[in-house]
Structures are given as structure tokens and as C-alpha cells.
Design a protein around this motif. Structure first.
Motif, short mmCIF file in Angstrom:
data_model
loop_
_atom_site.label_atom_id
_atom_site.label_comp_id
_atom_site.label_asym_id
_atom_site.label_seq_id
_atom_site.Cartn_x
_atom_site.Cartn_y
_atom_site.Cartn_z
N LEU A 33 -35.30 55.94 -8.53
CA LEU A 33 -35.47 54.56 -8.08
C LEU A 33 -34.51 53.73 -8.93
O LEU A 33 -34.69 53.63 -10.15
N ALA A 34 -33.46 53.18 -8.33
CA ALA A 34 -32.40 52.52 -9.08
C ALA A 34 -32.59 51.01 -9.08
O ALA A 34 -32.79 50.39 -8.03
N MET A 35 -32.53 50.41 -10.29
CA MET A 35 -32.66 48.96 -10.44
C MET A 35 -31.38 48.40 -11.04
O MET A 35 -30.98 48.77 -12.14
N ASP A 36 -30.76 47.47 -10.33
CA ASP A 36 -29.53 46.83 -10.79
C ASP A 36 -29.87 45.54 -11.54
O ASP A 36 -30.55 44.66 -11.01
N VAL A 37 -29.39 45.42 -12.78
CA VAL A 37 -29.66 44.22 -13.57
C VAL A 37 -28.38 43.48 -13.93
O VAL A 37 -28.34 42.70 -14.87
N SER A 38 -27.31 43.76 -13.18
CA SER A 38 -26.05 43.05 -13.42
C SER A 38 -26.18 41.61 -12.94
O SER A 38 -27.09 41.26 -12.18
N ILE A 39 -25.26 40.76 -13.36
CA ILE A 39 -25.28 39.36 -12.96
C ILE A 39 -23.99 38.98 -12.21
O ILE A 39 -24.03 38.50 -11.08
N LEU A 40 -22.85 39.21 -12.82
CA LEU A 40 -21.60 38.72 -12.25
C LEU A 40 -21.09 39.55 -11.07
O LEU A 40 -20.68 39.00 -10.06
N GLY A 41 -21.10 40.88 -11.21
CA GLY A 41 -20.51 41.73 -10.19
C GLY A 41 -21.53 42.28 -9.22
O GLY A 41 -22.74 42.16 -9.41
N GLU A 42 -21.02 42.90 -8.17
CA GLU A 42 -21.87 43.54 -7.18
C GLU A 42 -22.03 45.02 -7.52
O GLU A 42 -21.11 45.64 -8.06
N ALA A 43 -23.18 45.59 -7.19
CA ALA A 43 -23.43 47.02 -7.42
C ALA A 43 -22.42 47.84 -6.62
O ALA A 43 -22.19 47.60 -5.44
N LYS A 44 -21.81 48.81 -7.29
CA LYS A 44 -20.79 49.63 -6.65
C LYS A 44 -21.37 50.88 -6.01
O LYS A 44 -20.65 51.63 -5.35
N THR A 45 -22.65 51.11 -6.23
CA THR A 45 -23.37 52.22 -5.57
C THR A 45 -24.69 51.68 -5.05
O THR A 45 -25.19 50.65 -5.54
N PRO A 46 -25.28 52.33 -4.05
CA PRO A 46 -26.55 51.81 -3.50
C PRO A 46 -27.65 51.78 -4.55
O PRO A 46 -27.75 52.67 -5.39
N VAL A 47 -28.48 50.73 -4.50
CA VAL A 47 -29.63 50.61 -5.40
C VAL A 47 -30.88 50.31 -4.58
O VAL A 47 -30.80 49.86 -3.44
N ASP A 48 -32.01 50.57 -5.19
CA ASP A 48 -33.30 50.32 -4.53
C ASP A 48 -33.84 48.93 -4.85
O ASP A 48 -34.54 48.33 -4.04
N VAL A 49 -33.55 48.45 -6.04
CA VAL A 49 -33.96 47.12 -6.47
C VAL A 49 -32.70 46.35 -6.83
O VAL A 49 -31.99 46.71 -7.77
N THR A 61 -32.39 32.52 -9.58
CA THR A 61 -31.43 33.17 -8.69
C THR A 61 -30.22 33.59 -9.50
O THR A 61 -29.97 33.07 -10.60
N ILE A 62 -29.43 34.48 -8.94
CA ILE A 62 -28.20 34.90 -9.61
C ILE A 62 -27.25 33.72 -9.76
O ILE A 62 -26.63 33.53 -10.82
N ASP A 63 -27.13 32.88 -8.72
CA ASP A 63 -26.25 31.72 -8.82
C ASP A 63 -26.69 30.78 -9.94
O ASP A 63 -25.86 30.24 -10.68
N ALA A 64 -28.00 30.60 -10.08
CA ALA A 64 -28.51 29.73 -11.14
C ALA A 64 -28.21 30.32 -12.52
O ALA A 64 -27.89 29.59 -13.47
N LEU A 65 -28.32 31.63 -12.63
CA LEU A 65 -28.03 32.28 -13.91
C LEU A 65 -26.55 32.15 -14.26
O LEU A 65 -26.19 31.90 -15.42
N ILE A 66 -25.69 32.31 -13.28
CA ILE A 66 -24.26 32.16 -13.52
C ILE A 66 -23.95 30.72 -13.94
O ILE A 66 -23.14 30.48 -14.84
N ALA A 67 -24.63 29.78 -13.31
CA ALA A 67 -24.39 28.37 -13.62
C ALA A 67 -24.79 28.00 -15.04
O ALA A 67 -24.32 26.99 -15.58
N LEU A 68 -25.65 28.81 -15.67
CA LEU A 68 -26.02 28.54 -17.05
C LEU A 68 -24.82 28.56 -17.98
O LEU A 68 -24.78 27.85 -18.99
N GLY A 69 -23.86 29.43 -17.65
CA GLY A 69 -22.65 29.53 -18.46
C GLY A 69 -22.86 30.17 -19.81
O GLY A 69 -22.00 30.11 -20.68
N GLU A 70 -24.01 30.78 -20.01
CA GLU A 70 -24.34 31.42 -21.29
C GLU A 70 -24.86 32.82 -21.01
O GLU A 70 -25.97 32.98 -20.49
N GLU A 71 -24.09 33.82 -21.37
CA GLU A 71 -24.43 35.20 -21.03
C GLU A 71 -25.76 35.64 -21.62
O GLU A 71 -26.58 36.26 -20.94
N GLY A 72 -26.00 35.31 -22.89
CA GLY A 72 -27.23 35.74 -23.54
C GLY A 72 -28.47 35.16 -22.88
O GLY A 72 -29.46 35.87 -22.64
#
Length: 412
Positions: A33-49, A61-72
Motif C-alpha cells: 500500500l503506497a503513500m506519497d508524501v511529496s509536496i512539489l512534484g508529482e508521483a512518478k509511479t502509481p500510489v494508493d494514497v 491542500t498541496i497548493d496551500a502548503l506550497i504557498a507557505l514558502g517554508e519547506e519545514g
């Protein structure tokens, strides 16, 4: 039954490594069962979550997280969502073991996911910082397993494949072989620094077994106390016998041999009945490679082995420790009793041994009596902690609590 492994990682930057790990798990007969936790890029292989589901679990949302401008900060939010989903998916019976990959970011997230799972569920973290002092004791689940990811920061290579293939076998094998804990008998959690320093467990274990209890003894060298505190805070134990407080000493005085800032608080928070004694509270343990702080240079010294060494405490330091112990125990929600053995608190403080210091012991005893008085029930014993009389007093108090219904009776 085919075992399913939850595989957690950033499927944008570490897609090749994760795909290799998944392939190795499946090649051995497991499911994933694969869970993707990336933020900026798209998963390059199929994932379940997907990463969007992870973000949504953290009410963002991912857009809101990117808008934070702070990776940590963004990844901390993803960690919260990943931990919530990990707990939910396991409760639904969707997987039988967890494995996550990462550097510092991925490891930080994986620690939260591992803590979200119950004791007995295999939890593996393949990390470039496995075993590092960067990982605080209080961040670790009681039964988490680490594998050092040598050469695994970026891209597949023979070293990386060696680590990942072993990790695949480890987590799947654990999921197939694990015997989840069954608490058919009430469980007592006990702490000790080892049988050469503190000997009470040798006397108490058979007596407690005869009374119908299981006993889990935790080695108070940092990780043992961490696991003990976590389980105590979760209400795992019917009663705790916390008789080795040496990790509290270490934490208060800057040693790396620490179980974290929560030491001596877990049972109190959960309301678990606790019997406590100051075993080995007269010495500071240091990592074998850690320099002795200048203020301890003139103290009695004991090199236990190449991993750990100890220095003694003076009277003033012991008085301060007595107050710290009383302050932590005074906040307990459950029944608490403290035993104060006036004859000594570890094997090396006996006459003729390196840590023998009757004045320092007396200072601690007097300070502890004052600090505990009116706040914590306690008994002063005219014996050494390694004497049979100490064990007799402990068993008598346990029997009293059982008769009063404070501690459940042992199984027949």
C-alpha cells in the motif's frame, strides 16, 4: 495470508528507490500500500494514497502548503496528515507493517507515522540519519526499527540496493512472523540499569511471576526508558516499578544517555499506579565517546565498557535531584509510593566501591524526605536497594494495593 506493507515516501524525488523497494517486497510474496508524501512534484509511479489525500487529512491542500514558502513547516503539516492516515488505514486492516524512506525530512515524517501505530505492528525506517543524536528519544515509537541508508541520499546504486533489499526482507518477514502482544496476565513495567548495578529484579521477578503477573524490564540507558515512558503513558502497565532513575539524572545534566524530558512522568499522566525508588540516581552516565564535562573531572569515575562511562554526584547535585523527583511525582494522577533506601542506591556506592559517598547519600535522603513530605507517599528503609529487605517492602506495598483494588490481581 498475504501480508501488506505500507510504504511511505516522496514518490517524486525518490521514485526509483521506492519502486525498487516495492518490487523487492512483492518479489518475496508481499503486497504493498503506497503513500506519497511529496509536496512539489508529482508521483512518478502509481500510489494508493496520494499526496492530496495526505494534505487533506491535515485539513489543508498541496497548493496551500506550497504557498507557505517554508519547506519545514509544509512538511510538518504533511507529517500530521500522514500520521492520521497511517492510524486510520491500520485500524481498517489495510496493512500489517510499515516502512518509510528518507533523509532528515522523510525521517521526521516517518517518526510520526510510526508513533501512530500500536505496539507489535512492524515499523521500519530506512534513514540516512539512523542512529543519529539528531533523533530525540521521545520521537521514537517503543518498537521502531531503523536501518541506516548508506549511500541512499540520491539515486539507486549497489550500496542503496543492498540496504533497500534487506529492508524489504526485514519488514515483510516481521509482518509474517510477529506475535502481537497479548496481555492475558496483568503486566508490570520495571526499570533497571543492569544486574551488576541493581539486583532487585532477580528477586522480584520470580515473586511477581508467582503472583500471576508478567514483567517487562527496561534497561535505563536512554532507549529503554524512552520505551518504558511511552508505554506507561499509554496505560499499558497494571503497575510500574520504576526503580532506576538514572536517565532522569542524565537528562538534567546534559548527557546524551537520555530518555527525554518526559522521564518519570508517563505513569503519572496515565494514572497508572507506580512504585518508585532512586536506583543509580547518584551517578551520571555519559556516552563512551562523550567528553567528561569539566565540572565532573575530579569525580569518582567508572568506565563500564566502551559504550558507557559514569561519574559520581556531589551532595548539592543530589539535593537538586531529590527536588526534581518529588516535583514530577507530585503531579501524578494515580497512586504513587516512593521508597527511600538509606543504606545505598546502587552496587558501586557500597563501602570500598568507587561511588561510596555516605555524606552525599545522606544529603540526598534528607532532601528527598523534605521534598516528598506532604506531597508524595513514601517509606524510608534502613537497607540498601540491593538488599532482600527492599524487595520485601516493595512486595508488601504491591500486595496492599492489590487488596485495596488499586492494582489488579494477578492471573491464576
Amino acid at each position: 495470508m498475504t501480508k501488506t506493507i505500507l510504504v511511505i515516501g516522496t514518490f517524486d524525488t525518490k521514485a526509483d528507490e521506492l519502486a525498487y523497494l516495492i518490487d523487492r517486497i512483492k518479489a518475496q510474496g508481499g503486497d504493498v500500500l503506497a503513500m506519497d508524501v511529496s509536496i512539489l512534484g508529482e508521483a512518478k509511479t502509481p500510489v494508493d494514497v496520494t499526496k492530496h489525500q495526505v494534505a487533506a487529512a491535515a485539513d489543508t491542500t498541496i497548493d496551500a502548503l506550497i504557498a507557505l514558502g517554508e519547506e519545514g513547516e509544509a512538511f510538518a503539516r504533511m507529517s500530521a496528515g500522514a500520521a492520521l492516515l497511517t492510524r486510520k488505514l491500520h485500524a481498517e486492516g489495510r496493512f500489517h507493517g510499515m516502512i518509510a524512506l528518507g533523509g532528515t525530512m522523510g525521517t521526521d515524517l516517518a517518526l510520526d507515522c510510526a508513533q501512530a501505530l500500536p505496539l507489535g505492528v512492524p515499523k521500519y525506517i530506512v534513514s540516512t540519519v539512523a542512529g543519529s543524536p539528531l533523533i530525540a528519544a521521545e520521537r521514537m515509537a517503543a518498537d521502531v526499527q531503523f536501518i541506516l541508508w548508506a549511500g541512499g541520499l540520491y539515486g539507486l546504486n549497489p550500496l542503496c540496493k543492498s540496504s533497500l533489499s534487506q529492508a524489504a526482507g526485514a519488514v515483510l518477514g516481521a509482518a509474517q512472523a510477529v506475535e502481537p502482544p497479548r496481555f492475558d496476565r496483568p503486566l508490570i513495567g520495571m526499570t533497571s540499569l543492569g544486574s551488576s548495578c541493581l539486583k532487585y529484579m532477580k528477586r522480584l521477578h520470580p515473586e511477581l511471576t508467582r503472583r500471576g503477573y508478567d514483567i517487562a524490564v527496561f534497561h535505563t540507558t536512554g532507549m529503554g526508558g524512552m520505551a518504558f515512558e511511552r508505554l506507561a503513558s499509554e496505560g499499558t502497565f497494571a503497575c510500574v516499578m520504576d526503580f532506576s532513575l538514572q536517565e532522569l539524572v542524565n537528562m538534567l545534566h546534559g548527557s546524551l544517555v537520555s530518555a527525554g524530558a518526559d522521564r518519570l512522568t508517563g505513569a503519572g499522566r496515565s494514572g497508572t499506579p507506580q512504585l518508585v525508588a532512586p536506583g543509580a540516581a547518584d551517578i551520571l552516565d555519559l556516552a563512551g565517546w562523550q567528553p567528561i564535562p569539566p565540572r565532573f573531572q575530579d569525580r569518582p569515575f567508572h568506565e563500564h565498557n566502551r559504550l558507557i562511562k559514569s561519574v559520581g554526584f556531589n551532595a548539592d547535585e543530589r539535593r537538586g535531584l531529590a527536588q526534581a523527583i518529588a516535583d514530577r511525582l507530585a503531579g501524578a494522577k494515580g497512586q504513587t509510593h516512593f521508597f527511600l533506601p538509606k543504606g545505598g542506591i546502587e552496587e558501586w556506592d557500597k563501602p570500598g566501591e568507587a561511588a561510596h559517598d555516605p555524606e552525599g547519600l545522606a544529603a540526598f535522603t534528607e532532601a528527598a524526605e523534605r521534598a516528598l513530605s506532604g506531597r508524595v507517599d513514601h517509606t524510608v528503609l534502613d537497607c540498601h536497594i540491593n538488599d532482600a529487605a527492599f524487595c520485601d517492602a516493595v512486595l508488601a506495598k504491591l500486595d496492599e494495593w492489590v487488596a485495596a483494588g488499586i492494582v489488579p490481581k494477578g492471573a491464576a
